[in-house]
Design an enzyme around this catalytic site. Structure first.
Site, PDB file in Angstrom:
ATOM      1  N   CYS A 118      11.848  11.837   8.400  1.00 20.20           N
ATOM      2  CA  CYS A 118      11.961  11.328   9.775  1.00 20.20           C
ATOM      3  C   CYS A 118      13.353  11.568  10.314  1.00 20.20           C
ATOM      4  O   CYS A 118      13.578  11.497  11.517  1.00 20.20           O
ATOM      5  CB  CYS A 118      11.525   9.877   9.881  1.00 20.20           C
ATOM      6  SG  CYS A 118      12.237   8.831   8.672  1.00 20.20           S
ATOM      7  N   VAL A 147       0.644   4.823  14.849  1.00 18.64           N
ATOM      8  CA  VAL A 147       0.158   3.762  13.954  1.00 18.64           C
ATOM      9  C   VAL A 147       1.040   2.522  14.080  1.00 18.64           C
ATOM     10  O   VAL A 147       0.540   1.389  14.112  1.00 18.64           O
ATOM     11  CB  VAL A 147       0.108   4.269  12.486  1.00 18.64           C
ATOM     12  CG1 VAL A 147      -0.230   3.144  11.531  1.00 18.64           C
ATOM     13  CG2 VAL A 147      -0.910   5.392  12.350  1.00 18.64           C
ATOM     14  N   GLY A 148       2.342   2.727  14.194  1.00 17.91           N
ATOM     15  CA  GLY A 148       3.276   1.596  14.340  1.00 17.91           C
ATOM     16  C   GLY A 148       2.938   0.739  15.544  1.00 17.91           C
ATOM     17  O   GLY A 148       2.983  -0.495  15.493  1.00 17.91           O
ATOM     18  N   GLU A 181       9.511   1.506  11.219  1.00 21.86           N
ATOM     19  CA  GLU A 181      10.382   2.683  11.110  1.00 21.86           C
ATOM     20  C   GLU A 181       9.518   3.892  11.434  1.00 21.86           C
ATOM     21  O   GLU A 181       8.700   4.295  10.616  1.00 21.86           O
ATOM     22  CB  GLU A 181      10.895   2.736   9.666  1.00 21.86           C
ATOM     23  CG  GLU A 181      12.164   3.490   9.531  1.00 21.86           C
ATOM     24  CD  GLU A 181      13.214   2.897  10.421  1.00 21.86           C
ATOM     25  OE1 GLU A 181      13.543   3.569  11.416  1.00 21.86           O
ATOM     26  OE2 GLU A 181      13.685   1.785  10.164  1.00 21.86           O
ATOM     27  N   LYS A 217       0.860  -1.186   0.000  1.00 24.47           N
ATOM     28  CA  LYS A 217       0.000   0.000   0.000  1.00 24.47           C
ATOM     29  C   LYS A 217       0.895   1.235   0.000  1.00 24.47           C
ATOM     30  O   LYS A 217       1.480   1.583   1.017  1.00 24.47           O
ATOM     31  CB  LYS A 217      -0.898   0.064   1.237  1.00 24.47           C
ATOM     32  CG  LYS A 217      -1.900   1.211   1.123  1.00 24.47           C
ATOM     33  CD  LYS A 217      -2.598   1.545   2.416  1.00 24.47           C
ATOM     34  CE  LYS A 217      -1.963   2.701   3.149  1.00 24.47           C
ATOM     35  NZ  LYS A 217      -1.954   3.994   2.431  1.00 24.47           N
ATOM     36  N   GLY A 235       6.081   5.067   9.198  1.00 24.90           N
ATOM     37  CA  GLY A 235       5.043   6.058   9.483  1.00 24.90           C
ATOM     38  C   GLY A 235       5.135   6.491  10.935  1.00 24.90           C
ATOM     39  O   GLY A 235       6.217   6.468  11.536  1.00 24.90           O
ATOM     40  N   SER A 236       3.994   6.865  11.493  1.00 29.51           N
ATOM     41  CA  SER A 236       4.003   7.443  12.836  1.00 29.51           C
ATOM     42  C   SER A 236       4.139   6.367  13.911  1.00 29.51           C
ATOM     43  O   SER A 236       3.794   5.198  13.702  1.00 29.51           O
ATOM     44  CB  SER A 236       2.714   8.228  13.073  1.00 29.51           C
ATOM     45  OG  SER A 236       1.635   7.329  13.224  1.00 29.51           O
ATOM     46  N   GLU A 283       7.679  15.252  17.731  1.00 27.20           N
ATOM     47  CA  GLU A 283       8.061  15.352  16.324  1.00 27.20           C
ATOM     48  C   GLU A 283       7.119  16.339  15.621  1.00 27.20           C
ATOM     49  O   GLU A 283       5.908  16.198  15.701  1.00 27.20           O
ATOM     50  CB  GLU A 283       7.960  13.981  15.657  1.00 27.20           C
ATOM     51  CG  GLU A 283       8.402  13.999  14.219  1.00 27.20           C
ATOM     52  CD  GLU A 283       8.453  12.615  13.583  1.00 27.20           C
ATOM     53  OE1 GLU A 283       7.512  11.830  13.793  1.00 27.20           O
ATOM     54  OE2 GLU A 283       9.431  12.332  12.876  1.00 27.20           O
TER      55      GLU A 283
END
Ligand code: UN1
Length: 500
Positions: A287, A235-236, A253, A178, A231-232, A388
């Site tokens: 990042c 969400v991770g 990551e 995706k 991603g964030s 962040e």
């Protein structure tokens, strides 16, 4: 822009270029001017089911293809990326706002990864070791895992996916990917290089759409055995929880809050060059972006004064204009989030040195632009010092000495990239030893990792895995240990070789 020029994008499931099963579409906007660029499939679980089935069906033949032959396809894909670099860069700059020069760099990182991953087809080494018994040997082989689920972010729409997809493929896995809904065409064009290079149908499937619809279905699918996500952290964490219930292997990551420490003996001009590039390159949407300047002792005043002068000369504008230094923010939501952080920083006592306002007039008002922003005297432990921002915002934290600089560098939950500017080799090496981060640069900015070195971070930046270099080939394979006993008799380990 007229409706006629709005492109329609697709998924790719097995050999088929298709829309979402239920025909839904999502709008992809141009952050430079808010215009509608394209419509991508807004896929759902049904599409993911089909893609996973295609990947599962393709696995048997692909995993049985010799790894050097798999690698050759990656070489051909790399050559196509070289040919199509400019065309993909043009799409990327429009989709997510990265300056053309940086968009070319993004694709170059994927090309570099293709050369590395292609050659890995002739390596994928195992180990051999002596057995504790005579006439017996032990060795290891790597085996592909199965279907890999890949979920990536918009800020490196080609480079970061390449770090995941190319190693996964050369190791013999098949993939359901995706791409980000902010850069679906950039992703598709990258994947097309692989299909056009001769990747068999079903080995790489692309399902466009949103994280909570497509991403979640990939994570939860029982036939997806290995997952990789950029991603964030929020969400991770969710992905890891769900994947944990399935006992899936996961590589995450996530966020960063990357510091540059500037010591009083530093070459200030060199440090300023590095901080400006690290903080404001890609409009701070990396990042690895330099988010904190930790200024030690009396260098603070000098470095902030130079930064302020230089930041004012940076041009904000269209990513297609070669004279521009800083392109737009990816979307309105992110723009507001960034500005919210700046307002909060000021409310918490920081001094605004430059920037800090959303443009309301002229060309910049039609897109999602934010000026290079520096806040001085940000207090250690305050919101801006810890969270962040993911935008062109630099927080300066003043400290008294090296030890305090290390303490402040390590006070955040993240640990991705970091840097120290000093001419003192002892201090540089102490920083390398003491900063809690996956990457430390000496006299160089926090951004600009190279494809053949491990990339990743500690603490809430990830879950211990690394992309880049030699490490993902471990991640994307299972190890098979093989013992061969050529003694012709039963030999019992731990027993027959002992006489105590
Ligand atoms: C990212 O921001 O997700 O080191 C990746 C760098 C780039 C990769 C950034 N090579 O800044």
């Amino acid at each position: 822009m007229t409706a006629g020029t709005v492109k329609t994008l697709f998924n790719r499931i097995g050999p088929d270029k298709v829309g979402a099963a239920d025909g839904r579409l999502l709008d992809v906007g141009n952050p430079s001017d808010g215009s509608l660029l394209s419509r991508a499939p807004r896929s759902s679980g049904v599409d993911v089911d089909r893609a996973v089935a295609a990947a599962k069906a393709a696995f048997r033949a692909w995993s049985a293809t010799p790894a050097p032959a798999r690698g050759e396809i990656l070489f051909r894909a790399g050559a196509l990326m070289v040919e199509r670099k400019e065309a993909i860069a043009q799409v990327m700059a429009r989709e997510m706002g990265k300056r053309l020069e940086e968009a070319r760099g993004d694709i170059q990182e994927a090309i570099d990864t293709a050369w590395y991953a292609g050659a890995e087809g002739r390596r994928l080494f195992g180990h051999t070791a002596p057995s504790e018994l005579p006439r017996k040997m032990g060795m290891t082989f790597r085996r592909p895992i199965g279907v890999a689920g890949v979920i990536t972010a918009w800020n490196f729409p080609v480079a970061v996916p390449s770090w995941k997809i190319l190693p996964a493929l050369v190791c013999g896995n098949t993939v359901v990917w995706k791409p980000s809904e902010e850069a679906p065409e950039s992703g598709y064009l990258f994947a097309e290089c692989l299909w056009d290079a001769g990747l068999p149908a079903g080995v790489l499937n692309v399902v466009q759409g949103y994280g909570d619809e497509v991403g979640a279905a990939i994570v939860d699918h029982p036939d997806v055995q290995v997952l990789t996500f950029t991603g964030s952290t929020a969400v991770g964490r969710k992905i890891y929880e769900t994947a944990g219930r399935h006992l899936k292997r996961v590589s995450l990551e996530l966020g960063g809050k990357n510091p540059v420490i500037v010591m009083p003996d530093a070459d200030v001009e060199l440090a300023v060059d590095g901080i400006l590039w690290g903080a404001f390159g890609t409009a701070g949407q990396r990042c690895t972006a330099t988010s904190r300047l930790i200024a030690v002792g009396d260098v603070g005043d000098r470095v902030v004064a130079r930064l302020a002068e230089r930041a004012k000369t940076l041009r904000v504008g269209s990513p297609l204009d070669p004279k521009v230094d800083i392109g737009p923010i990816v979307n309105e939501r992110q723009l507001k989030r960034i500005h919210g952080y700046v307002e909060k920083g000021v409310a918490e006592g920081a001094t605004l040195v430059c920037g800090g306002a959303i443009p309301t007039e002229g060309e910049l008002a039609t897109g999602w632009y934010y000026p290079p922003t520096i806040l001085d005297h940000v207090k250690a432990g305050s919101t801006l010092a810890l969270e962040e921002v993911f935008g062109p915002v630099l927080s300066v934290i003043r400290v008294a000495d090296f030890d305090e600089a290390i303490r402040v560098a390590n006070e955040v939950q993240y640990g991705l990239s970091s840097s120290i500017y000093t001419r003192d080799v002892n201090l540089a090496m102490r920083a390398v030893e003491l900063i809690d981060a996956g990457i430390t640069y000496v006299n160089a900015p926090t951004i600009g990792a190279e494809a053949h070195f491990p990339f990743g971070g500690v603490k809430a930046t990830g879950n211990g895995h690394r992309e880049g270099g030699w490490m993902p080939y471990e991640f994307f394979t299972e190890v098979k240990t093989v013992y061969i006993d050529y003694s012709g008799g039963l030999q019992r380990a731990q027993i027959d070789n002992r006489n105590d």
